[in-house]
Design a protein around this motif. Sequence first.
Motif, PDB file in Angstrom:
ATOM      1  N   LEU A   7       5.039  21.775 -16.091  1.00 31.59           N
ATOM      2  CA  LEU A   7       4.387  22.381 -14.932  1.00 31.59           C
ATOM      3  C   LEU A   7       5.247  23.204 -14.156  1.00 31.59           C
ATOM      4  O   LEU A   7       4.904  24.352 -13.618  1.00 31.59           O
ATOM      5  CB  LEU A   7       3.461  21.310 -14.068  1.00 31.59           C
ATOM      6  CG  LEU A   7       2.941  21.989 -12.786  1.00 31.59           C
ATOM      7  CD1 LEU A   7       1.633  22.991 -13.194  1.00 31.59           C
ATOM      8  CD2 LEU A   7       2.047  20.600 -12.074  1.00 31.59           C
ATOM      9  N   ALA A   8       6.628  22.457 -13.769  1.00 32.02           N
ATOM     10  CA  ALA A   8       7.459  23.550 -13.083  1.00 32.02           C
ATOM     11  C   ALA A   8       7.844  24.671 -13.787  1.00 32.02           C
ATOM     12  O   ALA A   8       8.130  25.634 -12.964  1.00 32.02           O
ATOM     13  CB  ALA A   8       8.534  22.389 -12.817  1.00 32.02           C
ATOM     14  N   HIS A  39      -0.256  17.371  -8.855  1.00 28.88           N
ATOM     15  CA  HIS A  39       0.227  17.519 -10.175  1.00 28.88           C
ATOM     16  C   HIS A  39      -0.716  17.196 -11.413  1.00 28.88           C
ATOM     17  O   HIS A  39      -0.751  17.909 -12.389  1.00 28.88           O
ATOM     18  CB  HIS A  39       1.590  16.801 -10.417  1.00 28.88           C
ATOM     19  CG  HIS A  39       2.615  17.346  -9.271  1.00 28.88           C
ATOM     20  ND1 HIS A  39       3.283  16.440  -8.458  1.00 28.88           N
ATOM     21  CD2 HIS A  39       3.570  18.304  -9.238  1.00 28.88           C
ATOM     22  CE1 HIS A  39       3.988  17.100  -7.798  1.00 28.88           C
ATOM     23  NE2 HIS A  39       4.405  18.191  -8.403  1.00 28.88           N
ATOM     24  N   GLY A  42       1.875  18.442  -5.121  1.00 24.17           N
ATOM     25  CA  GLY A  42       1.386  19.433  -6.106  1.00 24.17           C
ATOM     26  C   GLY A  42       1.888  20.700  -5.460  1.00 24.17           C
ATOM     27  O   GLY A  42       3.045  21.070  -4.853  1.00 24.17           O
ATOM     28  N   TYR A  56       6.170  16.597 -15.824  1.00 23.06           N
ATOM     29  CA  TYR A  56       6.137  17.440 -15.157  1.00 23.06           C
ATOM     30  C   TYR A  56       7.132  18.878 -15.129  1.00 23.06           C
ATOM     31  O   TYR A  56       6.826  19.882 -14.233  1.00 23.06           O
ATOM     32  CB  TYR A  56       6.520  16.680 -13.604  1.00 23.06           C
ATOM     33  CG  TYR A  56       5.575  15.346 -13.286  1.00 23.06           C
ATOM     34  CD1 TYR A  56       4.417  16.157 -12.778  1.00 23.06           C
ATOM     35  CD2 TYR A  56       5.872  14.405 -13.331  1.00 23.06           C
ATOM     36  CE1 TYR A  56       3.523  14.987 -12.209  1.00 23.06           C
ATOM     37  CE2 TYR A  56       5.093  13.561 -12.871  1.00 23.06           C
ATOM     38  CZ  TYR A  56       3.854  13.931 -12.266  1.00 23.06           C
ATOM     39  OH  TYR A  56       2.868  12.773 -11.996  1.00 23.06           O
ATOM     40  N   THR A  57       7.934  18.658 -15.871  1.00 26.08           N
ATOM     41  CA  THR A  57       8.909  19.897 -16.367  1.00 26.08           C
ATOM     42  C   THR A  57       8.144  21.055 -16.694  1.00 26.08           C
ATOM     43  O   THR A  57       8.294  22.175 -16.509  1.00 26.08           O
ATOM     44  CB  THR A  57      10.136  19.329 -16.922  1.00 26.08           C
ATOM     45  OG1 THR A  57       9.633  18.856 -18.416  1.00 26.08           O
ATOM     46  CG2 THR A  57      11.103  18.552 -16.430  1.00 26.08           C
ATOM     47  N   LYS A 109      -2.316  19.794 -14.182  1.00 27.93           N
ATOM     48  CA  LYS A 109      -1.789  19.509 -15.963  1.00 27.93           C
ATOM     49  C   LYS A 109      -3.032  19.280 -16.469  1.00 27.93           C
ATOM     50  O   LYS A 109      -3.090  19.533 -17.577  1.00 27.93           O
ATOM     51  CB  LYS A 109      -0.878  18.051 -15.915  1.00 27.93           C
ATOM     52  CG  LYS A 109       0.567  18.489 -15.260  1.00 27.93           C
ATOM     53  CD  LYS A 109       1.571  17.159 -15.703  1.00 27.93           C
ATOM     54  CE  LYS A 109       1.175  15.959 -15.121  1.00 27.93           C
ATOM     55  NZ  LYS A 109       2.099  14.653 -15.486  1.00 27.93           N
ATOM     56  N   THR A 159       5.033  24.644  -2.338  1.00 30.83           N
ATOM     57  CA  THR A 159       5.206  23.114  -3.154  1.00 30.83           C
ATOM     58  C   THR A 159       4.967  22.199  -2.171  1.00 30.83           C
ATOM     59  O   THR A 159       5.471  22.220  -0.854  1.00 30.83           O
ATOM     60  CB  THR A 159       6.753  23.253  -3.473  1.00 30.83           C
ATOM     61  OG1 THR A 159       7.109  23.714  -4.408  1.00 30.83           O
ATOM     62  CG2 THR A 159       6.929  21.696  -3.948  1.00 30.83           C
TER      63      THR A 159
END
Length: 214
Positions: A65-66, A47, A93, A62-63, A51, A88
Amino acid sequence: MRVCFGDCVFDAETRELRRGGRLVSLSPKAFDLLALLIEVRPRPQTHGQLKDALWPTTHVGYTSLARVVSELRRATGDSARGSAVIRTVARHGYAFTASVVGEEKASSAGEGCALVADDREYSLRAGETFVGRGPECAVHLPSSQVSRVHAQLVVSGRLATLEDRGSKNGTWINGARIAGPTVLADGDEVLFGTYRLVFRCSGPLTSTRTGPPR
């Protein structure tokens, strides 16, 4: 870099993603994420690495990237449960997991690709080309066994994908009727109904066909 996976063709040079021969709209972040994951495949990226690559000067949660991953999955026909394209990696990551059926590092778009008949050669330009007996088709085949708009070719560099357009008599590659977008290899025999052509493409192209079930 041009890569074909599933029914998608990804072109890093032109920043295009096509699915089923049609251009798919992607945000810049989603395109950059796909490019990065393809480049390092099958190695997963954390992650934090993703980012830093997508938002090098901005702190995001993280949201963010999600959301980009979700956009990419919708664009490629993937799902979090299926993970056929983007996997996932729990508490780590994401990784690109799709099987690549054609890859080309660099070339001049459309150069050297053609369909060859016994009596003539049809040069193929970059982008979309329709094949059929209708006047709107760049590859015009005067045969009653060929539908008005029989099939569609999408050429990106020396990577060519062929798809039937609901023709009556089908499109065949090396004796097998295709059921979806299929990558062509140099020397493939292609039948549009019963009209025979041979696909020719000069220059190097790394390609391993998977195609539809035979």
